[in-house]
Design an enzyme around this catalytic site. Structure first.
Site, PDB file in Angstrom:
ATOM      1  N   GLU A 142     -74.809 138.600  18.510  1.00 19.97           N
ATOM      2  CA  GLU A 142     -73.804 139.083  17.791  1.00 19.97           C
ATOM      3  C   GLU A 142     -73.910 140.949  18.053  1.00 19.97           C
ATOM      4  OE1 GLU A 142     -73.761 137.707  13.903  1.00 19.97           O
ATOM      5  OE2 GLU A 142     -73.805 136.177  14.315  1.00 19.97           O
ATOM      6  N   GLU A 312     -74.241 129.286  16.673  1.00 23.03           N
ATOM      7  CA  GLU A 312     -74.640 129.170  15.440  1.00 23.03           C
ATOM      8  C   GLU A 312     -73.678 128.260  14.629  1.00 23.03           C
ATOM      9  OE1 GLU A 312     -76.004 132.898  13.719  1.00 23.03           O
ATOM     10  OE2 GLU A 312     -76.871 133.563  14.983  1.00 23.03           O
TER      11      GLU A 312
END
Ligand code: ZN
Length: 680
Positions: A142, A312
């Site tokens: 991320e 995710e």
């Protein structure tokens, strides 16, 4: 189509691992992501690596017929590294240093950190280059999470000056391009240019936009460093990065150029609380908003124009939003189906088991902390079984008739000069996007450089910074028979974030057939209502069409007014929406931020002209996605619905009744005649 999970074996005693992996295989999972954030375990002290634990975990996963996705562990530089090289730490605008003790505390422009990254990634890549169980890699984690794309340290200052020198060649050219006579902001040399650190009033908008572009390029370079090392070790690995939902500061198109696969992290019930411009409804708190998640699916599918992964997927309740309600019954399986309908080839739940330690103890896993199944486990198992029935291998890529133009330059410019507290780029896009999705249509979210000719209709919610080149290509698209729906604040700025010297919509004026006489941003106390203009220019007030936040008074030349302000204010009767015929096609320019009825009305007329088949307008929580001769009907609401299927279309998963947070998958691709009605 595959289901998988993110696993942190280093958080659990080794005696537990084989049972964990067995249970993953029993649930039908196919991918296990590992080693994210594991630098401190892999290299406890400088130069002394311990790979044995990871070797064992990979072997176990492989022995159970699953594949491994490894992560480069660079999102968490360990303490010994930070202590030896504190200069790698990020600095905020006000000079605050981001210290050790959480994650993402490094600067993308630190040469020292580039060297450290090269060292650890090379060791890992070499270790697993010939391992048959490793399918691919995720770079870092991320990028930009916790507002970390933009750093303001001295390394960044030096790199920014180099970036500007390369782009402008002379400082005079920079002064001219930015318009630095304003407030005496001229520079005499590149050496004088700093990052836009904390200032009394707002920073110069051109300087900000360039700093945002520079910061993004810094991440692109840093990601490429990982990708090059990994490809060198084994060119059959796929390389991905896990982007985030509705994320402002990172340009997914440019980072993706160095990836084989785009993936992102989807947390629906969190995103409706911290990145949606309206209060979440009770249903949204239980299942998220299908269009908010859907637009991200489509953005990341569009970044490389190929199937993507959800790296995710929310597994249950999570730890970081303001409130953490339990998702609705079945919602975790619904999200996997919804992602598949939007073009996902794999959905990995985060995480396997609720963690006993550290910052994420309040984040659910597929298993509870004692190892017993949690709610998400049953959903993941159901999704794996359903999706295996639909396709043993990959599903075909999504084929969308409509493109929606999305542009990070516009996002960055508008985020600095929103001109209203409620003007938020993603929400404006969503107003148009939802209208297309409510008609059951797939949408490609695309960069302005896309070839528009592949689409029947193009929707551009705002082309705030538009180059002459993009304006010319849109003109050619419409001339050739294309239909364009264009939103407000278009054609305003040049590429340096300066106001164009021509009236808005600048280079799009010939196409639109009108100019903008005035614009205004409107708080809720002022009237915001349009009415249709009849053929004799009389406003038909019988049916009101509300809008919000932004209004332009249009002055049509060739274009015909189709909606006008139906208020008692100074704007009363002025055109707000116009339509223009150009060549074989047409353009509809909407000078306001439309609420859903107006957006639907405008889109309907564009789709009719473009000859696009669609279904009746769907209820807010229900969405349809067509892929590979299947139609996914997903219900993000707590209502129950009955499906009316056209001839030749029938359910293969679920049935003709759609319960709360439920999905039906129909075989067939015909949208016309497909209907959804509420069960009382
Ligand atoms: Zn920095």
């Amino acid at each position: 189509m595959a289901i998988g999970v993110c696993y942190f074996p280093e958080h659990w005693p080794q005696s537990r691992w084989s049972r964990d992996v067995e249970q993953m295989a029993e649930a039908g999972l196919e991918y296990v992501r590992m080693a994210e954030f594991s630098w401190g375990v892999l290299e406890p002290t400088r130069g002394e690596f311990d790979f044995e634990w990871l070797d064992t975990a990979i072997e176990l996963v492989g022995d159970h017929g699953m594949e491994v996705v490894l992560c480069t562990p660079t999102a968490t530089p360990p303490k010994w590294l930070v202590d030896a090289h504190p200069e790698i730490l990020q600095e905020e605008r006000d000079g605050t240093v981001r210290a050790f003790g959480s994650r993402r505390h490094y600067c993308f422009n630190s040469e020292q950190y580039h060297e450290e990254t090269e060292r650890v990634v090379t060791r890992m890549a070499d270790r697993y280059a010939d391992n048959p169980h490793v399918a691919g890699w995720q770079t870092d984690n991320e990028f930009g999470c916790h507002d970390t794309v933009r750093c303001y340290c001295e390394d960044c200052a030096v790199a920014f000056r180099d970036w500007l020198r390369e782009k402008y060649e002379s400082v005079e050219a920079l002064n001219e391009a930015w318009g630095n006579t304003f407030w005496s902001q001229q520079y005499q040399s590149f050496e004088e240019v700093d990052p836009p650190r904390h200032t009394a009033a707002e920073s110069h908008p051109s300087r900000l936009l360039e700093y945002y572009r520079f910061s993004n390029d810094s991440v692109v370079d840093y990601n490429r460093l990982h990708a090059d090392i990994l490809r060198e070790a084994n060119d059959e690995w796929f390389i991905t990065h896990n982007f985030m939902g509705r994320f402002d500061s990172l340009d997914a198109y440019s980072v993706s150029e160095d990836l084989d696969l785009v993936s992102w992290d989807s947390y629906p019930t969190g995103f409706v609380q911290d990145r949606l411009g309206s209060e979440p409804t009770p249903d949204q708190l239980r299942a998220g908003d299908p269009d908010q998640i859907g637009m991200d699916h489509d953005l990341y599918r569009g970044a490389l124009d190929r199937p993507f992964w959800v790296m995710e997927q929310q597994p249950g309740d999570v730890n970081w939003p303001p409130y953490c309600p339990q998702p609705g019954e079945g919602a975790m399986a619904l999200w996997a189906h919804h992602a598949t309908a939007h073009g996902a080839d794999a959905v990995l739940y985060f995480r396997w088991r609720r963690c006993l330690e550290g910052q994420e103890q309040y984040h659910a896993g597929l298993r509870k902390q004692d190892g017993t199944p949690d709610r998400g486990y049953e959903d993941a198992k159901a999704a794996a079984s359903d999706l295996e029935r639909l396709a043993e291998g990959s599903l075909e890529h999504v084929d969308a008739p409509v493109a929606l133009i999305h542009d990070y330059d516009a996002l960055w410019a508008l985020s600095e000069q929103p001109h209203a507290p409620t003007f938020e780029y993603w929400d404006l896009l969503n107003a148009f996007y939802s209208a297309v999705r409510a008609r059951g249509l797939q949408v490609d979210v695309v960069h302005p450089s896309t070839a528009f000719g592949e689409y029947d209709a193009v929707v551009a919610p705002t082309l705030h910074l538009v180059t002459d080149e993009v304006a010319d290509r849109l003109h050619a698209f419409v001339e050739d028979g294309g239909q364009l729906l264009l939103g407000p604040r278009s054609g305003v700025k040049d590429e340096y974030n300066k106001l164009r010297p021509t009236l808005q919509p600048g280079p799009l004026t010939d196409l639109v057939g009108a100019t903008v006489e005035q614009h205004e941003s409107l708080p809720a106390q002022l009237e915001t209502r349009l009415a249709r203009v009849e053929s004799d220019d009389v406003v038909d007030s019988d049916e009101a069409y509300p809008f919000r936040t932004w209004a332009e008074w249009l002055s049509p030349a060739e274009a015909n007014p189709i909606f006008a302000y139906d208020t008692d204010g100074i704007e009363a009767g002025r055109p707000a929406v116009v339509r223009n015929a150009v060549g074989d096609g047409g353009v509809c320019y909407c000078g306001v931020w439309p609420e859903s009825d107006l957006a639907d009305e405008l889109l309907e007329s564009v789709l009719t002209r473009a000859g696009v088949d669609r279904c009746e307008r769907l209820p807010d929580g229900v969405r349809i996605g067509a892929r590979d001769n299947y139609l996914w009907v997903t219900n993000f609401s707590s209502e129950s619905y009955r499906l009316e299927c056209p001839t030749g279309v029938s359910p293969v998963i679920g049935g003709r009744v759609l319960d709360a947070f439920d999905v039906s998958v129909l075989e067939g691709d015909q949208l016309e005649g497909l209907g959804v009605s509420r069960l009382d």
